[in-house]
Design a protein around this motif. Structure first.
Motif, PDB file in Angstrom:
ATOM      1  N   LYS A  84      39.257   6.703 -80.671  1.00 13.34           N
ATOM      2  CA  LYS A  84      38.529   7.165 -81.905  1.00 13.34           C
ATOM      3  C   LYS A  84      38.424   8.743 -81.949  1.00 13.34           C
ATOM      4  CE  LYS A  84      34.693   3.559 -81.783  1.00 13.34           C
ATOM      5  NZ  LYS A  84      33.497   3.253 -81.598  1.00 13.34           N
ATOM      6  N   TYR A  86      36.674  12.180 -82.998  1.00  5.95           N
ATOM      7  CA  TYR A  86      35.387  12.637 -83.299  1.00  5.95           C
ATOM      8  C   TYR A  86      35.503  14.033 -83.892  1.00  5.95           C
ATOM      9  CZ  TYR A  86      33.443   8.915 -80.470  1.00  5.95           C
ATOM     10  OH  TYR A  86      33.298   7.702 -80.050  1.00  5.95           O
ATOM     11  N   LYS A  92      30.788  12.872 -85.369  1.00  8.70           N
ATOM     12  CA  LYS A  92      30.703  11.655 -85.849  1.00  8.70           C
ATOM     13  C   LYS A  92      32.443  11.281 -85.805  1.00  8.70           C
ATOM     14  CE  LYS A  92      27.183  11.385 -89.192  1.00  8.70           C
ATOM     15  NZ  LYS A  92      26.687  11.147 -90.756  1.00  8.70           N
ATOM     16  N   ASP A  93      32.605  10.077 -85.599  1.00  7.43           N
ATOM     17  CA  ASP A  93      33.986   9.728 -85.664  1.00  7.43           C
ATOM     18  C   ASP A  93      34.447   8.987 -87.116  1.00  7.43           C
ATOM     19  OD1 ASP A  93      32.617   7.221 -86.044  1.00  7.43           O
ATOM     20  OD2 ASP A  93      33.480   5.875 -84.595  1.00  7.43           O
ATOM     21  N   TYR A  95      34.583   6.523 -88.622  1.00  3.62           N
ATOM     22  CA  TYR A  95      33.982   5.507 -89.264  1.00  3.62           C
ATOM     23  C   TYR A  95      32.537   6.018 -89.641  1.00  3.62           C
ATOM     24  CZ  TYR A  95      37.644   2.886 -87.186  1.00  3.62           C
ATOM     25  OH  TYR A  95      38.879   2.476 -87.169  1.00  3.62           O
ATOM     26  N   GLY A  96      32.125   7.202 -89.169  1.00 10.74           N
ATOM     27  CA  GLY A  96      30.757   7.737 -89.538  1.00 10.74           C
ATOM     28  C   GLY A  96      29.776   7.485 -88.541  1.00 10.74           C
ATOM     29  N   ASN A  97      29.896   6.990 -87.170  1.00 10.17           N
ATOM     30  CA  ASN A  97      29.260   6.648 -86.140  1.00 10.17           C
ATOM     31  C   ASN A  97      29.123   7.863 -85.116  1.00 10.17           C
ATOM     32  OD1 ASN A  97      28.673   4.279 -87.325  1.00 10.17           O
ATOM     33  ND2 ASN A  97      30.500   3.250 -86.231  1.00 10.17           N
ATOM     34  N   TYR A  98      28.116   8.045 -84.727  1.00 15.90           N
ATOM     35  CA  TYR A  98      27.875   9.029 -83.462  1.00 15.90           C
ATOM     36  C   TYR A  98      28.667   8.255 -82.107  1.00 15.90           C
ATOM     37  CZ  TYR A  98      25.336  12.088 -86.537  1.00 15.90           C
ATOM     38  OH  TYR A  98      24.975  12.896 -87.138  1.00 15.90           O
ATOM     39  N   ARG A 104      20.102  10.801 -77.557  1.00 13.20           N
ATOM     40  CA  ARG A 104      19.330  10.390 -78.741  1.00 13.20           C
ATOM     41  C   ARG A 104      18.720  11.882 -79.190  1.00 13.20           C
ATOM     42  NH1 ARG A 104      22.031   7.191 -81.416  1.00 13.20           N
ATOM     43  NH2 ARG A 104      22.794   5.871 -80.033  1.00 13.20           N
TER      44      ARG A 104
END
Length: 146
Positions: A84, A86, A92-93, A95-98, A104
């Motif tokens: 991945k 970032y 974000k990667d 795919y748009g995920n953290y 958090r």
């Protein structure tokens, strides 16, 4: 606060332990480095060759330069769907995920900061647009008056 007899006694015992363990630690360190007066001077270093490889700085720099030249090829080779990438700015990667390893609370703080920067850029654009509209209307008024 810690002025009781019990705490004073514990402090004294810890000081004694510190001295005793300090001597043991120093002896162990000297033995490890091979500078112990009591130990033999002949130390077999063949075992160290199995543990570590010795290289000079020039060889490391050459390897680094080769990697920089082959930078694009390495990215293509590693892109097998598991790696991945970032973004440093958005965190974000592709795919748009953290990432999973981000705390958090840190993630929420980052999101708030990103929203503030986006909001600031949008407002500036609107202000510029309003100023341009005023200039245009003033320009039209001057033309009509003439």
């Amino acid at each position: 606060m810690a002025k009781s007899l019990r705490s004073k006694w514990r402090r004294k015992c810890r000081a004694v332990k510190r001295v005793r363990y300090g001597e043991k630690e120093l002896a162990r360190l000297k033995k490890t480095l091979g500078i112990d007066e009591n130990a033999s001077k002949d130390v077999e270093m063949s075992d160290i060759q199995e543990i570590a490889t010795v290289t000079n700085a020039q060889a490391i720099k050459e390897n680094k330069n080769k990697k920089v030249v082959q930078g694009n090829m390495e990215d293509e080779e590693m892109d097998d769907g598991t790696a991945k990438v970032y973004s440093k700015k958005t965190m974000k990667d592709q795919y748009g995920n953290y990432p999973v390893w981000i705390n958090r609370r840190k993630l929420m703080k980052h999101k708030k900061g990103r929203a503030k920067t986006k909001k600031g850029t949008i407002q500036r654009d609107k202000k510029v647009a309003k100023k341009q509209k005023k200039r245009r209307t003033k320009g039209k008024e001057k033309i009509e008056q003439a």
